[in-house]
Scaffold this active site. Structure first.
Site, PDB file in Angstrom:
ATOM      1  N   TYR A  33      18.247  -8.464  -7.467  1.00 58.86           N
ATOM      2  CA  TYR A  33      16.875  -8.720  -7.905  1.00 58.86           C
ATOM      3  C   TYR A  33      15.949  -7.588  -7.501  1.00 58.86           C
ATOM      4  O   TYR A  33      16.321  -6.719  -6.706  1.00 58.86           O
ATOM      5  CB  TYR A  33      16.378 -10.059  -7.356  1.00 58.86           C
ATOM      6  CG  TYR A  33      15.969 -10.059  -5.884  1.00 58.86           C
ATOM      7  CD1 TYR A  33      16.920  -9.977  -4.873  1.00 58.86           C
ATOM      8  CD2 TYR A  33      14.627 -10.131  -5.510  1.00 58.86           C
ATOM      9  CE1 TYR A  33      16.542  -9.985  -3.535  1.00 58.86           C
ATOM     10  CE2 TYR A  33      14.242 -10.146  -4.176  1.00 58.86           C
ATOM     11  CZ  TYR A  33      15.204 -10.074  -3.191  1.00 58.86           C
ATOM     12  OH  TYR A  33      14.835 -10.079  -1.866  1.00 58.86           O
ATOM     13  N   ARG A  52      16.432   1.579  -7.894  1.00 59.15           N
ATOM     14  CA  ARG A  52      17.170   0.801  -6.899  1.00 59.15           C
ATOM     15  C   ARG A  52      17.991  -0.298  -7.588  1.00 59.15           C
ATOM     16  O   ARG A  52      19.111  -0.606  -7.174  1.00 59.15           O
ATOM     17  CB  ARG A  52      16.223   0.201  -5.857  1.00 59.15           C
ATOM     18  CG  ARG A  52      16.986  -0.502  -4.739  1.00 59.15           C
ATOM     19  CD  ARG A  52      16.086  -0.943  -3.611  1.00 59.15           C
ATOM     20  NE  ARG A  52      15.098  -1.904  -4.055  1.00 59.15           N
ATOM     21  CZ  ARG A  52      14.051  -2.283  -3.341  1.00 59.15           C
ATOM     22  NH1 ARG A  52      13.831  -1.771  -2.137  1.00 59.15           N
ATOM     23  NH2 ARG A  52      13.187  -3.161  -3.807  1.00 59.15           N
ATOM     24  N   ARG A 100      34.724 -20.791 -12.507  1.00 56.25           N
ATOM     25  CA  ARG A 100      34.630 -20.380 -11.106  1.00 56.25           C
ATOM     26  C   ARG A 100      35.917 -19.700 -10.638  1.00 56.25           C
ATOM     27  O   ARG A 100      37.011 -20.265 -10.750  1.00 56.25           O
ATOM     28  CB  ARG A 100      34.320 -21.579 -10.209  1.00 56.25           C
ATOM     29  CG  ARG A 100      34.067 -21.172  -8.769  1.00 56.25           C
ATOM     30  CD  ARG A 100      33.614 -22.346  -7.918  1.00 56.25           C
ATOM     31  NE  ARG A 100      33.304 -21.913  -6.562  1.00 56.25           N
ATOM     32  CZ  ARG A 100      34.217 -21.773  -5.599  1.00 56.25           C
ATOM     33  NH1 ARG A 100      35.481 -22.039  -5.834  1.00 56.25           N
ATOM     34  NH2 ARG A 100      33.846 -21.365  -4.401  1.00 56.25           N
ATOM     35  N   LYS A 147      20.244  -5.018  -2.980  1.00 55.10           N
ATOM     36  CA  LYS A 147      19.234  -6.088  -3.008  1.00 55.10           C
ATOM     37  C   LYS A 147      19.788  -7.316  -3.721  1.00 55.10           C
ATOM     38  O   LYS A 147      19.495  -7.564  -4.892  1.00 55.10           O
ATOM     39  CB  LYS A 147      17.951  -5.578  -3.674  1.00 55.10           C
ATOM     40  CG  LYS A 147      16.719  -6.427  -3.349  1.00 55.10           C
ATOM     41  CD  LYS A 147      15.461  -5.689  -3.684  1.00 55.10           C
ATOM     42  CE  LYS A 147      14.211  -6.550  -3.589  1.00 55.10           C
ATOM     43  NZ  LYS A 147      13.932  -7.071  -2.261  1.00 55.10           N
ATOM     44  N   GLU A 179      15.126  -4.660  10.536  1.00 54.32           N
ATOM     45  CA  GLU A 179      13.975  -4.756   9.627  1.00 54.32           C
ATOM     46  C   GLU A 179      13.425  -6.169   9.702  1.00 54.32           C
ATOM     47  O   GLU A 179      13.949  -7.011  10.426  1.00 54.32           O
ATOM     48  CB  GLU A 179      14.385  -4.391   8.198  1.00 54.32           C
ATOM     49  CG  GLU A 179      15.460  -5.304   7.636  1.00 54.32           C
ATOM     50  CD  GLU A 179      15.969  -4.886   6.247  1.00 54.32           C
ATOM     51  OE1 GLU A 179      15.231  -4.238   5.497  1.00 54.32           O
ATOM     52  OE2 GLU A 179      17.118  -5.246   5.943  1.00 54.32           O
TER      53      GLU A 179
END
Ligand code: PDD
Length: 283
Positions: A33, A52, A100, A147, A179
């Protein structure tokens, strides 16, 4: 008010946008995301977020979804249709729907979702008064540079912070701060701005990259190195950066008051510089 969201090529009222129960984003957090901020109805740092995003996809061998080349136009259209003056655009790509299986599916079609959030970013009480952080162990996976939508631990950290009467958590691994739960972390000691260097241990913040560039152009001294929780408790100033907070002063770290308990001069100046410069470059 119902928003218009974007799903796989269509602009739809949010109630009508539906994703399969077999989507791997839902089943396996197999998705990435980005959050792009909006000021004055314009996008901040779009290029950086797009770059990114491409890197996150490539690190996970995930195909680009249809519509990828039109992302700027889609962002702008959503901002327009939802009349966003201040807030952000959330974008998510998953590997798509497939039965799955841990093995990546061969021909799943990636899912592309975008939606807007209108919210004040500039004159918030947090920006005026600063926020407080606690420390939490950094028990996330080892590829924090990607991310991904695996955000359960950051979410737990926000709850731990809340339970402790604080706003957020700074994560600590091997005796050093990595962070914030959803932001990059900085301290100021003397005239030096200190923040951890880039590696797989942290997300390479788009706000961080621009902020460090603006700070160095303003002749401010930057040290990219690990710092300890004790250094943070003892700092002259502290702050965080992210797309949704820009530069946000931190006035309390793990119960220790930083400086005089109000946003420090360096943090305030950096916030001003960051907002001015990114506003100028907004598209
Ligand atoms: N979070 N580190 C982490 C773990 C983050 O989740 C984020 C962003 C950042 C700052 O990155 P950037 O400056 O590119 O926003 C650092 C976003 C805003 C979120 O999850 O909502």
């Amino acid at each position: 008010m119902s928003r218009i969201v974007y799903l796989n090529g269509d602009y739809l009222p949010e109630e009508e946008a539906k994703v399969s129960v077999f989507d791997r984003g839902f089943l396996m957090a197999d998705g990435v995301y980005e959050v792009t901020s909006v000021l004055d109805g314009k996008l901040l740092e779009f290029e950086g977020h797009l770059k990114r995003l491409e890197r996150s996809l490539s690190e996970l061998d995930m195909d680009k979804p249809e519509g990828f080349d039109d992302l700027l136009e889609i962002h702008r259209e959503l901002v327009k249709r939802n009349d966003v003056e201040q807030g952000g655009v959330y974008l998510q790509i998953t590997r798509g729907a497939a039965d799955r299986d841990f093995v990546y599916p061969k021909d799943a079609k990636p899912t592309l979702v975008l939606f807007t959030q209108s919210k004040p970013l500039l004159d918030t009480p947090a920006a005026a008064n600063g926020i407080s952080v606690i420390f939490a162990d950094d028990i996330r996976w080892g590829r924090r540079d990607i991310k991904t939508v695996q955000l359960l631990y950051p979410s737990m950290c926000k709850m731990m912070a809340k339970a402790a009467g604080a706003d957020d958590a700074w994560l600590v691994e091997d005796g050093f701060v990595t962070e914030g739960s959803s932001n990059n972390a900085y301290i100021v000691k003397g005239n030096k701005i200190i923040t951890r260097g880039l590696s797989n241990d942290i997300l390479h913040g788009i706000t961080r990259a621009s902020l460090l560039k603006y700070a160095s152009e303003a002749q401010m001294e930057i040290e990219e190195r690990n710092f300890t929780p004790d250094e943070a408790r003892d700092a002259d100033e502290a702050f965080i950066s992210s797309a949704s907070t820009f530069v946000m002063p931190v006035v309390k770290v793990d119960g220790s008051v930083i400086g005089d308990g109000t946003p420090g001069a360096v943090s305030k100046r950096l916030r001003e510089i960051y907002v001015d410069e990114s506003r100028k470059r907004a598209i």
